[in-house]
Write an enzyme that holds these catalytic residues in place. Structure first.
Site, PDB file in Angstrom:
ATOM      1  N   GLU A 123     -16.592   6.107   4.020  1.00 24.25           N
ATOM      2  CA  GLU A 123     -15.885   5.578   5.189  1.00 24.25           C
ATOM      3  C   GLU A 123     -15.896   6.618   6.294  1.00 24.25           C
ATOM      4  OE1 GLU A 123     -11.938   4.514   3.995  1.00 24.25           O
ATOM      5  OE2 GLU A 123     -11.308   6.563   3.707  1.00 24.25           O
ATOM      6  N   ARG A 173       0.832  -1.207   0.000  1.00 27.95           N
ATOM      7  CA  ARG A 173       0.000   0.000   0.000  1.00 27.95           C
ATOM      8  C   ARG A 173       0.868   1.259   0.000  1.00 27.95           C
ATOM      9  NH1 ARG A 173      -4.651   0.288   4.425  1.00 27.95           N
ATOM     10  NH2 ARG A 173      -2.880   0.703   5.797  1.00 27.95           N
ATOM     11  N   LYS A 220      -2.827   6.364   1.533  1.00 29.58           N
ATOM     12  CA  LYS A 220      -2.709   6.845   2.911  1.00 29.58           C
ATOM     13  C   LYS A 220      -1.831   8.100   2.960  1.00 29.58           C
ATOM     14  CE  LYS A 220      -3.245   4.298   7.166  1.00 29.58           C
ATOM     15  NZ  LYS A 220      -4.560   4.852   7.468  1.00 29.58           N
TER      16      LYS A 220
HETATM   17  C1  COI Z   1      -4.895   2.710  11.171  1.00 33.23           C
HETATM   18  O1  COI Z   1      -5.944   2.084  11.356  1.00 33.23           O
HETATM   19  O2  COI Z   1      -3.780   2.205  11.329  1.00 33.23           O
HETATM   20  C2  COI Z   1      -4.901   4.060  10.718  1.00 33.23           C
HETATM   21  O3  COI Z   1      -4.047   4.420   9.976  1.00 33.23           O
HETATM   22  C3  COI Z   1      -5.841   4.976  11.291  1.00 33.23           C
HETATM   23  C4  COI Z   1      -5.081   6.091  11.877  1.00 33.23           C
HETATM   24  C5  COI Z   1      -5.130   7.276  11.013  1.00 33.23           C
HETATM   25  C6  COI Z   1      -5.338   6.278  13.304  1.00 33.23           C
END
Ligand code: COI
Length: 383
Positions: free
Chosen positions: A266, A131, A230
């Site tokens: 989401e 990812r 991300k």
């Molecule tokens: C995760 O679930 O690892 C995430 O990246 C969420 C995060 C932004 C707290």
């Protein structure tokens, strides 16, 4: 038994050391993989696992640990090299670095779990590596190879092993970052990049079930944007909507698709599933929702359990008429949705014992902690 101090902000501050990311650790004992072990008392103090903090009070908040992993890709090199562990601490950045000025950065999140057998396991870390590579391609950044990524995560977890909470108390959350750290004034990709992974023991992200406010003015992602990767830039633009929802007593916000404003997408940091009868549906991976690793896993686990899985656009009305709904993510694992409120209309769902989300939660965490046999090769043991 807990004998140390609680994880208070004061105690955490007292453990913090300002460290610049410069050189690998050299003058300390190393184990078989060349990593300084975190139990080295001369470097890390003499606190053993049971002394570190009150594991019963863990939340999803930062507790600085001993080491982080750093790797650079310098100007003109095109590849990452010379990754190493260093003490956890502050990093030095040019004021004109690409990440500070233009947000050229990605994050990841994965966890190390301590099982009843005291072994420490990572869950599908290669998926995070892939990812990150996908996100890097979108953001014009070089990325570590999957081997470099997984190796760095193993080293980070192993070096901070004493911070992996006891079974049932939480996990060690590992946060990899890929940042444009080179100086750049014009709007363009950074000339230099840093990969960094740090860790913190964590407990639940949310306690209890999720109570959503459906957001119909702010959109998290647009077609062609960065909602499907991300990117670090995906989070702060939604703080305002989430802060306002929290002030009204909601746990979180549920976002709708920007193109039609009709379909659910989401929440702030998790994917959503909707269950009706034997069918479990979730929004498709089409560039505006995050391809969650827990999402992917739950799709597989639920289909083994005999459910029909549908990845498709889900109108909000369908959620409002569902039998059950739940969210997935690395940080939250699986959380039931307790209620959804849209324009004053509130719908409640069953939660707790006997629900689908409870079964899926037990199965997922069973595999992650070694209580359920991993027949899929999802687990990477690190010690
Ligand atoms: C995760 O679930 O690892 C995430 O990246 C969420 C995060 C932004 C707290």
């Amino acid at each position: 038994m807990f004998r140390g101090k609680s994880c208070s902000a004061e105690w955490i501050r007292s453990r913090r050391r300002d460290v610049f990311v410069t050189k690998p650790l050299r003058q300390c004992s190393r184990n078989a993989i060349g990593v300084q072990t975190a139990s080295d008392a001369s470097i890390n103090g003499d606190r053993e696992e049971h002394d570190l903090c009150n594991w019963d009070e863990l939340k999803f908040s930062l507790i600085p640990t001993d080491y982080m992993y750093v790797m650079k890709c310098s100007s003109g090199e095109g590849a990452f090299s010379q990754g190493h562990l260093t003490r956890y601490g502050n990093v030095e950045l040019s004021p004109s670095s690409g990440v500070l000025n233009y947000g050229q950065g990605l994050l990841e999140g994965l966890k190390a779990y301590r099982g009843d057998d005291n072994r420490i396991r990572l869950f599908r870390p290669e998926q995070n590596a892939l990812r990150m590579q996908m996100g890097a391609e979108r953001m014009c950044m070089p990325s570590p190879t999957a081997e470099q990524f997984v190796g760095s995560i193993k080293q980070t977890a192993l070096a901070n092993k004493r911070w992996v909470p006891p079974p049932g108390k939480g996990s060690l959350y590992i946060r990899p970052l890929l940042l444009g750290t080179g100086a750049i004034l014009g709007v363009a990709p950074s000339p230099e990049y840093t990969f960094l992974a740090y860790a913190s023991p964590v407990g639940n992200y949310f306690t209890g079930s999720m109570h959503f406010s459906v957001e119909d003015k702010v959109y998290r992602a647009i077609p062609g944007g960065t909602g499907g990767i991300k990117s670090i830039t995906n989070y702060s633009p939604i703080y305002k909507a989430v802060t306002q929802a929290k002030a009204k007593g909601f746990t979180d916000v549920l976002f709708l698709d920007a193109a039609t404003g009709k379909n659910i997408e989401e929440a702030t940091a998790c994917n959503i599933f909707v269950a009706k009868g034997n069918v479990i549906s979730t929004p498709p991976i089409a560039g505006t929702i995050l391809p969650g690793i827990t999402r992917k896993t739950i799709i597989e686990v639920a289909s083994w359990l005999g459910y029909q899985i549908e990845e498709r656009a889900i109108p909000l009305e369908e959620l409002m008429n569902a039998d059950e709904a739940f969210c997935t993510g690395t940080a939250i694992a699986i959380k039931p949705v307790g209620s959804v409120t849209y324009q004053g209309q509130r719908v409640e769902y069953k939660t707790g014992e006997g629900t689908l989300s409870e079964t899926l939660f037990r199965t997922l965490t069973g595999i992650q902690t070694g209580r359920i046999e991993d027949t899929m090769g999802w687990i990477v043991e690190i010690d």
